[in-house]
Motif scaffolding. Structure first.
Motif, PDB file in Angstrom:
ATOM      1  N   ALA A   1     -10.633   4.078 -81.448  1.00 27.29           N
ATOM      2  CA  ALA A   1      -9.979   4.203 -82.755  1.00 27.29           C
ATOM      3  C   ALA A   1      -8.876   5.250 -82.713  1.00 27.29           C
ATOM      4  O   ALA A   1      -7.777   5.052 -83.254  1.00 27.29           O
ATOM      5  N   SER A   2      -9.159   6.384 -82.056  1.00 18.61           N
ATOM      6  CA  SER A   2      -8.146   7.429 -81.920  1.00 18.61           C
ATOM      7  C   SER A   2      -6.971   6.949 -81.091  1.00 18.61           C
ATOM      8  O   SER A   2      -5.805   7.188 -81.435  1.00 18.61           O
ATOM      9  N   ILE A   3      -7.254   6.261 -79.998  1.00 23.24           N
ATOM     10  CA  ILE A   3      -6.184   5.733 -79.149  1.00 23.24           C
ATOM     11  C   ILE A   3      -5.315   4.753 -79.932  1.00 23.24           C
ATOM     12  O   ILE A   3      -4.076   4.783 -79.842  1.00 23.24           O
ATOM     13  N   ALA A   4      -5.949   3.873 -80.695  1.00 18.72           N
ATOM     14  CA  ALA A   4      -5.196   2.872 -81.458  1.00 18.72           C
ATOM     15  C   ALA A   4      -4.319   3.525 -82.524  1.00 18.72           C
ATOM     16  O   ALA A   4      -3.152   3.157 -82.698  1.00 18.72           O
ATOM     17  N   ARG A   5      -4.864   4.490 -83.241  1.00 20.23           N
ATOM     18  CA  ARG A   5      -4.072   5.160 -84.295  1.00 20.23           C
ATOM     19  C   ARG A   5      -2.859   5.862 -83.708  1.00 20.23           C
ATOM     20  O   ARG A   5      -1.737   5.725 -84.223  1.00 20.23           O
ATOM     21  N   GLU A   6      -3.066   6.626 -82.641  1.00 18.82           N
ATOM     22  CA  GLU A   6      -1.978   7.434 -82.097  1.00 18.82           C
ATOM     23  C   GLU A   6      -0.977   6.607 -81.303  1.00 18.82           C
ATOM     24  O   GLU A   6       0.194   6.954 -81.245  1.00 18.82           O
ATOM     25  N   SER A   7      -1.425   5.530 -80.697  1.00 19.99           N
ATOM     26  CA  SER A   7      -0.519   4.712 -79.888  1.00 19.99           C
ATOM     27  C   SER A   7       0.276   3.731 -80.743  1.00 19.99           C
ATOM     28  O   SER A   7       1.441   3.444 -80.446  1.00 19.99           O
ATOM     29  N   LEU A   8      -0.366   3.196 -81.789  1.00 25.44           N
ATOM     30  CA  LEU A   8       0.284   2.186 -82.631  1.00 25.44           C
ATOM     31  C   LEU A   8       0.882   2.779 -83.894  1.00 25.44           C
ATOM     32  O   LEU A   8       1.355   2.027 -84.758  1.00 25.44           O
ATOM     33  N   TRP A   9       0.847   4.124 -84.024  1.00 20.99           N
ATOM     34  CA  TRP A   9       1.462   4.829 -85.153  1.00 20.99           C
ATOM     35  C   TRP A   9       0.846   4.389 -86.487  1.00 20.99           C
ATOM     36  O   TRP A   9       1.542   4.013 -87.429  1.00 20.99           O
ATOM     37  N   ARG A  10      -0.468   4.421 -86.544  1.00 16.80           N
ATOM     38  CA  ARG A  10      -1.185   4.059 -87.771  1.00 16.80           C
ATOM     39  C   ARG A  10      -1.818   5.304 -88.378  1.00 16.80           C
ATOM     40  O   ARG A  10      -2.359   6.145 -87.660  1.00 16.80           O
ATOM     41  N   LEU A  11      -1.789   5.388 -89.695  1.00 12.95           N
ATOM     42  CA  LEU A  11      -2.459   6.492 -90.372  1.00 12.95           C
ATOM     43  C   LEU A  11      -3.962   6.279 -90.413  1.00 12.95           C
ATOM     44  O   LEU A  11      -4.737   7.231 -90.429  1.00 12.95           O
TER      45      LEU A  11
END
Length: 303
Positions: A153-163
């Protein structure tokens, strides 16, 4: 000025880019930070995950085939051939699934660790867990029911620029947990039912085998469906995250050819032109946002 990471026009008075949350004026990557490729291992992990789901569906198909073999054996009374053929089919499908499963687990762990460690090189990224959990989170009992979800979840948020965490991450992990419990329950239930079957000699005995395999088909189908959903979701996540991280890393690479022995210098700080001008009076300052360049013996990793 434009953001070095996503090219969004940013206001110098703001603290971070509204699109990618990179601090205004920060480089694409931290100076001297090491990044690891994720696209190749991501593709290998995706292929292994797809193979795992396919072989699990094969084990379901084998149950239906064995039911058909039991019906035919009831007419020929060829007990030995039926039992041997059914056993070989089940064993072969199970071995293919287990091998694919183990390979997929290893490759997914490697990809997760690489993608997580890359976050440490991204200005503005704020992972909540250390990179060690990208490996230990999959292996520590009971912790592995929660930690892989948090790391991805952390990887997805930070890599895909999601809040917020993408919904697909929740779909993947929820389906995976349902698969784990359903697969274990169905395997134990099917094994207990098979042990209770009589040695097939009469039509009634063979019919008991037909009923068992048909029941097992339905029981195995439930975890197989959830495995397919989890696998498909994970493949989409791996590919999208890998593409996003690869694109970000590529933005920091030099545009010219790289020769053996050269190193990649980290992206310069926006204040560097002024400092360079002060250090060398009369030399022309550089213009525009600085990018990484290939220079011999500079900071960064040797190529």
């Amino acid at each position: 000025m434009r953001c070095h990471t996503c090219d969004t026009e940013t206001d110098a008075r703001t603290r971070e880019c509204p699109t990618c949350r990179t601090p205004v004026g920060s480089p694409t990557l931290y100076p001297g930070a090491r990044v690891r490729p994720v696209r190749g291992v991501g593709r290998a992990a995706s292929a292994a995950v797809a193979a795992t789901a396919a072989f699990l569906l094969l084990t379901v198909a084998v149950q239906a085939v064995n039911a058909l073999l039991a019906e035919r054996a009831a007419d020929s009374r060829d007990t030995e051939t039926f039992l041997l053929t059914a056993g070989v089919l089940e064993l072969s499908a199970a071995l293919l699934y287990q091998v694919a499963f183990l390979v997929a687990i290893v490759l997914v762990i490697i990809w997760t660790w690489r993608a997580r460690t890359n976050l440490d090189a991204f200005p503005g990224a704020g992972p909540t867990n250390s990179d060690g959990w990208a490996i230990a989170g999959w292996l520590v009992p009971f912790v592995n029911f929660v930690m892989p979800h948090r790391v991805v979840a952390s990887i997805a948020r930070e890599s895909l620029w999601r809040l917020s965490t993408p919904v697909l991450v929740h779909v993947w992990w929820g389906s995976w947990l349902v698969f784990l419990f359903a697969e274990r329950f169905s395997a134990r239930s099917s094994a207990a039912e098979y042990e209770a079957l009589p040695y097939p000699q009469t039509s009634t005995d063979f019919q008991a085998y037909v009923d068992h395999y048909l029941t097992a088909t339905g029981e195995y189908l439930v975890p197989a469906v959830f495995c397919a959903v989890a696998g498909g979701s994970l493949i989409v996540l791996i590919q999208s995250i890998s593409a996003a991280q690869t694109a970000r890393i590529a933005r920091s690479m030099p545009t010219g050819p790289i020769l053996p022995g050269m190193t990649i210098a980290a992206t310069a700080d926006p204040a560097a032109p002024d400092q360079a001008a002060a250090a060398a009076p009369g030399s022309p300052p550089s213009v525009g946002p600085a990018r990484a360049s290939a220079v011999p013996d500079g900071p960064g990793g040797t190529i």
